[in-house]
Scaffold this motif. Structure first.
Motif, PDB file in Angstrom:
ATOM      1  N   SER A   1       0.834  -1.209   0.000  1.00  0.00           N
ATOM      2  CA  SER A   1       0.000   0.000   0.000  1.00  0.00           C
ATOM      3  C   SER A   1       0.870   1.262   0.000  1.00  0.00           C
ATOM      4  CB  SER A   1      -0.983   0.008   1.178  1.00  0.00           C
ATOM      5  OG  SER A   1      -0.318   0.163   2.415  1.00  0.00           O
ATOM      6  N   ALA A   2       2.005   1.229   0.670  1.00  0.00           N
ATOM      7  CA  ALA A   2       2.919   2.374   0.655  1.00  0.00           C
ATOM      8  C   ALA A   2       3.487   2.571  -0.746  1.00  0.00           C
ATOM      9  CB  ALA A   2       4.051   2.164   1.657  1.00  0.00           C
TER      10      ALA A   2
ATOM     11  N   GLN B   1       2.098   1.616  -3.567  1.00  0.00           N
ATOM     12  CA  GLN B   1       1.007   2.097  -4.419  1.00  0.00           C
ATOM     13  C   GLN B   1       0.778   3.592  -4.222  1.00  0.00           C
ATOM     14  OE1 GLN B   1      -1.846  -0.777  -2.997  1.00  0.00           O
ATOM     15  NE2 GLN B   1      -1.769  -1.914  -4.936  1.00  0.00           N
ATOM     16  N   HIS B   2       0.891   4.041  -2.983  1.00  0.00           N
ATOM     17  CA  HIS B   2       0.720   5.474  -2.701  1.00  0.00           C
ATOM     18  C   HIS B   2       1.828   6.283  -3.387  1.00  0.00           C
ATOM     19  CE1 HIS B   2      -0.513   9.043  -0.493  1.00  0.00           C
ATOM     20  NE2 HIS B   2       0.772   9.246  -0.228  1.00  0.00           N
TER      21      HIS B   2
ATOM     22  N   GLU C   1       1.189   6.373  -7.158  1.00  0.00           N
ATOM     23  CA  GLU C   1       0.124   7.317  -7.523  1.00  0.00           C
ATOM     24  C   GLU C   1       0.582   8.764  -7.346  1.00  0.00           C
ATOM     25  OE1 GLU C   1      -4.202   8.399  -5.700  1.00  0.00           O
ATOM     26  OE2 GLU C   1      -3.751   6.259  -5.999  1.00  0.00           O
ATOM     27  N   TYR C   2       1.197   9.065  -6.231  1.00  0.00           N
ATOM     28  CA  TYR C   2       1.623  10.429  -5.919  1.00  0.00           C
ATOM     29  C   TYR C   2       2.659  10.943  -6.918  1.00  0.00           C
ATOM     30  CZ  TYR C   2       3.189  14.436  -3.186  1.00  0.00           C
ATOM     31  OH  TYR C   2       3.504  15.706  -2.776  1.00  0.00           O
TER      32      TYR C   2
END
Length: 94
Positions: free
Chosen positions: A20-21, A23-24, A27-28
């Motif tokens: 999840s980190a 993926q963040h 995206e960012y």
């Protein structure tokens, strides 16, 4: 809570994982997941290794991680991350 070794556990916020980190960050920074190289050795790395474009298992990784990895490098005690980076910089891969 997740196991990060035979005798180690990690405690994170609910739904917070290495994947999840990543993926963040993806995206960012608008970097596709297929562009990331990630390294891991235990079950808490499994999803991240599967989803990264270049998931690399350490030689000391559990079989589940090795089974989904793009490649396997030396152990962490044998500078496995540096070995893989050197291979990439030497253009050993297409």
């Amino acid at each position: 809570m997740s196991r990060s070794g035979s005798d180690y556990f990690e405690i994170n916020g609910q739904d917070v994982t290495k994947l999840s980190a990543l993926q963040h960050i993806s995206e960012y920074e608008t970097i596709p997941m297929t562009s990331f190289m990630c390294f891991g050795d235990y079950g808490n790395d499994l999803d991240m290794i599967k989803e990264a474009g270049y998931g690399v298992a350490m030689a000391n990784a559990i079989d589940k991680v090795k089974d989904v990895a793009w490649d396997v490098t030396d152990t962490n005690n044998q500078d496995g991350v540096a070995t893989m980076i050197r291979r990439v910089l030497n253009k050993e891969f297409n």
